[in-house]
Design a protein around this motif. Structure first.
Motif, PDB file in Angstrom:
ATOM      1  N   ILE A  10       0.584  -1.344  -0.121  1.00 27.44           N
ATOM      2  CA  ILE A  10       0.192  -0.291   0.300  1.00 27.44           C
ATOM      3  C   ILE A  10       0.858   1.234  -0.417  1.00 27.44           C
ATOM      4  O   ILE A  10       0.000   2.025  -0.932  1.00 27.44           O
ATOM      5  CB  ILE A  10      -0.787  -0.055   1.254  1.00 27.44           C
ATOM      6  CG1 ILE A  10      -2.167  -1.180   1.212  1.00 27.44           C
ATOM      7  CG2 ILE A  10      -1.546   1.146   1.382  1.00 27.44           C
ATOM      8  CD1 ILE A  10      -3.071  -0.988   2.329  1.00 27.44           C
ATOM      9  N   GLY A  11       1.529   0.903   0.858  1.00 26.99           N
ATOM     10  CA  GLY A  11       3.123   2.573   0.715  1.00 26.99           C
ATOM     11  C   GLY A  11       3.142   3.095  -0.496  1.00 26.99           C
ATOM     12  O   GLY A  11       3.323   3.719  -0.747  1.00 26.99           O
ATOM     13  N   ALA A  12       3.874   1.430  -1.013  1.00 31.14           N
ATOM     14  CA  ALA A  12       4.904   2.107  -2.256  1.00 31.14           C
ATOM     15  C   ALA A  12       4.078   2.521  -3.842  1.00 31.14           C
ATOM     16  O   ALA A  12       4.063   3.007  -4.275  1.00 31.14           O
ATOM     17  CB  ALA A  12       5.414   0.230  -2.969  1.00 31.14           C
ATOM     18  N   ILE A  25      -0.356  -4.491  -3.689  1.00 31.67           N
ATOM     19  CA  ILE A  25      -0.199  -5.632  -2.511  1.00 31.67           C
ATOM     20  C   ILE A  25       0.491  -6.886  -2.603  1.00 31.67           C
ATOM     21  O   ILE A  25       1.136  -7.453  -1.605  1.00 31.67           O
ATOM     22  CB  ILE A  25      -1.405  -5.686  -1.404  1.00 31.67           C
ATOM     23  CG1 ILE A  25      -1.604  -4.623  -0.955  1.00 31.67           C
ATOM     24  CG2 ILE A  25      -0.826  -7.059  -0.331  1.00 31.67           C
ATOM     25  CD1 ILE A  25      -3.243  -4.607  -0.347  1.00 31.67           C
ATOM     26  N   ALA A  26      -0.027  -7.507  -3.463  1.00 30.26           N
ATOM     27  CA  ALA A  26       0.454  -8.203  -4.218  1.00 30.26           C
ATOM     28  C   ALA A  26       1.545  -8.803  -5.122  1.00 30.26           C
ATOM     29  O   ALA A  26       2.770  -9.691  -4.469  1.00 30.26           O
ATOM     30  CB  ALA A  26      -0.321  -8.966  -5.787  1.00 30.26           C
ATOM     31  N   LEU A  32       3.091   5.737  -3.213  1.00 26.31           N
ATOM     32  CA  LEU A  32       4.159   6.712  -3.194  1.00 26.31           C
ATOM     33  C   LEU A  32       4.220   6.809  -4.803  1.00 26.31           C
ATOM     34  O   LEU A  32       4.725   8.060  -5.549  1.00 26.31           O
ATOM     35  CB  LEU A  32       5.541   6.374  -3.093  1.00 26.31           C
ATOM     36  CG  LEU A  32       7.123   7.136  -3.355  1.00 26.31           C
ATOM     37  CD1 LEU A  32       7.278   8.392  -3.031  1.00 26.31           C
ATOM     38  CD2 LEU A  32       8.268   6.094  -3.121  1.00 26.31           C
ATOM     39  N   MET A  33       3.900   5.695  -5.799  1.00 27.50           N
ATOM     40  CA  MET A  33       3.864   5.349  -7.279  1.00 27.50           C
ATOM     41  C   MET A  33       2.447   6.576  -7.145  1.00 27.50           C
ATOM     42  O   MET A  33       2.892   7.247  -8.389  1.00 27.50           O
ATOM     43  CB  MET A  33       3.608   4.441  -7.583  1.00 27.50           C
ATOM     44  CG  MET A  33       3.162   3.992  -8.679  1.00 27.50           C
ATOM     45  SD  MET A  33       3.304   1.958  -9.202  1.00 27.50           S
ATOM     46  CE  MET A  33       2.089   2.346 -11.696  1.00 27.50           C
ATOM     47  N   ASP A  34       1.266   6.601  -6.318  1.00 26.68           N
ATOM     48  CA  ASP A  34       0.140   7.356  -7.058  1.00 26.68           C
ATOM     49  C   ASP A  34       0.841   9.067  -6.960  1.00 26.68           C
ATOM     50  O   ASP A  34       0.144   9.704  -7.757  1.00 26.68           O
ATOM     51  CB  ASP A  34      -0.714   7.316  -6.191  1.00 26.68           C
ATOM     52  CG  ASP A  34      -1.780   6.077  -6.643  1.00 26.68           C
ATOM     53  OD1 ASP A  34      -1.340   5.835  -7.892  1.00 26.68           O
ATOM     54  OD2 ASP A  34      -1.905   5.275  -5.946  1.00 26.68           O
ATOM     55  N   ALA A  35       1.327   9.479  -5.972  1.00 33.49           N
ATOM     56  CA  ALA A  35       2.180  10.689  -5.995  1.00 33.49           C
ATOM     57  C   ALA A  35       3.145  11.120  -6.726  1.00 33.49           C
ATOM     58  O   ALA A  35       2.652  12.098  -6.902  1.00 33.49           O
ATOM     59  CB  ALA A  35       2.964  10.539  -4.650  1.00 33.49           C
ATOM     60  N   TRP A  36       3.997  10.071  -7.061  1.00 33.77           N
ATOM     61  CA  TRP A  36       4.950  10.378  -8.314  1.00 33.77           C
ATOM     62  C   TRP A  36       4.138  10.898  -9.161  1.00 33.77           C
ATOM     63  O   TRP A  36       4.049  11.625 -10.213  1.00 33.77           O
ATOM     64  CB  TRP A  36       5.942   9.135  -8.387  1.00 33.77           C
ATOM     65  CG  TRP A  36       6.310   9.367  -9.871  1.00 33.77           C
ATOM     66  CD1 TRP A  36       5.310   8.577 -11.414  1.00 33.77           C
ATOM     67  CD2 TRP A  36       7.424  10.307 -10.665  1.00 33.77           C
ATOM     68  NE1 TRP A  36       6.348   8.732 -12.409  1.00 33.77           N
ATOM     69  CE2 TRP A  36       7.044   9.543 -11.931  1.00 33.77           C
ATOM     70  CE3 TRP A  36       7.808  11.203 -10.125  1.00 33.77           C
ATOM     71  CZ2 TRP A  36       7.675  10.542 -13.108  1.00 33.77           C
ATOM     72  CZ3 TRP A  36       8.849  12.143 -10.598  1.00 33.77           C
ATOM     73  CH2 TRP A  36       9.101  11.743 -12.239  1.00 33.77           C
ATOM     74  N   LEU A  57       8.819   0.580  -2.644  1.00 28.57           N
ATOM     75  CA  LEU A  57       8.647  -0.629  -2.460  1.00 28.57           C
ATOM     76  C   LEU A  57      10.156  -1.074  -1.113  1.00 28.57           C
ATOM     77  O   LEU A  57       9.761  -1.167  -0.061  1.00 28.57           O
ATOM     78  CB  LEU A  57       8.592  -1.971  -3.102  1.00 28.57           C
ATOM     79  CG  LEU A  57       7.308  -2.694  -3.820  1.00 28.57           C
ATOM     80  CD1 LEU A  57       8.333  -3.466  -4.871  1.00 28.57           C
ATOM     81  CD2 LEU A  57       6.011  -3.456  -3.030  1.00 28.57           C
ATOM     82  N   PHE A  58      10.893  -0.475  -1.687  1.00 30.10           N
ATOM     83  CA  PHE A  58      11.762   0.012  -0.091  1.00 30.10           C
ATOM     84  C   PHE A  58      11.306   0.584   0.751  1.00 30.10           C
ATOM     85  O   PHE A  58      12.015   1.033   1.784  1.00 30.10           O
ATOM     86  CB  PHE A  58      13.331   0.280  -0.971  1.00 30.10           C
ATOM     87  CG  PHE A  58      14.545   0.588   0.353  1.00 30.10           C
ATOM     88  CD1 PHE A  58      15.067  -0.631   0.659  1.00 30.10           C
ATOM     89  CD2 PHE A  58      15.101   1.678  -0.265  1.00 30.10           C
ATOM     90  CE1 PHE A  58      15.953   0.598   1.763  1.00 30.10           C
ATOM     91  CE2 PHE A  58      15.833   2.183   0.974  1.00 30.10           C
ATOM     92  CZ  PHE A  58      16.336   1.737   1.672  1.00 30.10           C
TER      93      PHE A  58
END
Length: 169
Positions: free
Chosen positions: A16-18, A82-83, A21-25, A154-155
């Motif tokens: 979810i966090g990753a 998530i997957a 971040l992708m959506d924020a980008w 992810l990191f």
């Protein structure tokens, strides 16, 4: 093989966090560089058409809208994040969550570009790797950038969560 529910929850939080971040980008790229923000309703349209046997579109943007396509698309977007995080934990082992390193996350993020290149873009009518898109090079570049940012996410998400939980990250 069974996986500890805590590991699954931890990996889900990383996914979810990753994805956030992708959506924020995506928002930043849309505002700063004029890059279009991904339309996840199209993902929902594609998925909502599957029960009716529609797996491929000549041009998904011209295909009829489907009831609930927007929320289905957004839900699928986050479920996919998530997957992929769960896949990363399976590949890198659950210990990675306690002390995350960037390379496995970046490698997986970049590898996930195979999904849009070889599944989604052809199913949406854009051809393999967006070959039939009006601007194939831009479609490819956006896909690679977005998935690289996802890998970085992810990191970053894993490192933040490890720090909060008291790990080494």
């Amino acid at each position: 093989m069974t996986i500890d529910p805590e590991i699954v929850a931890h990996a889900a939080a990383v996914g979810i966090g990753a994805t956030l971040l992708m959506d924020a980008w995506g928002l930043l790229a849309a505002r700063a560089f004029g890059m279009p923000f991904p339309d996840y309703a199209l993902v929902g349209r594609w998925l909502c058409g599957m029960p009716a046997g529609v797996f491929r579109h000549a041009g998904i943007a011209r295909s009829p809208r489907r009831t609930g396509e927007s929320w289905v698309g957004w839900l699928a977007h986050y479920a996919t994040g998530i997957a992929y995080a769960l896949l990363l934990v399976l590949i890198a082992t659950p210990r990675w969550l306690d002390a995350p390193t960037p390379w496995p996350a970046l490698a997986l993020g970049i590898a996930t570009v195979a999904a849009p290149f070889f599944v989604m873009q052809p199913a949406f009518g854009l051809g393999i790797a967006g070959a039939r898109a009006p601007s194939p090079r831009q479609v490819r570049l956006r896909s690679v950038l977005n998935h690289t940012v996802f890998g970085l996410g992810l990191f970053v998400a894993a490192a933040v969560i490890a720090r909060v939980l008291g790990g080494d990250g």
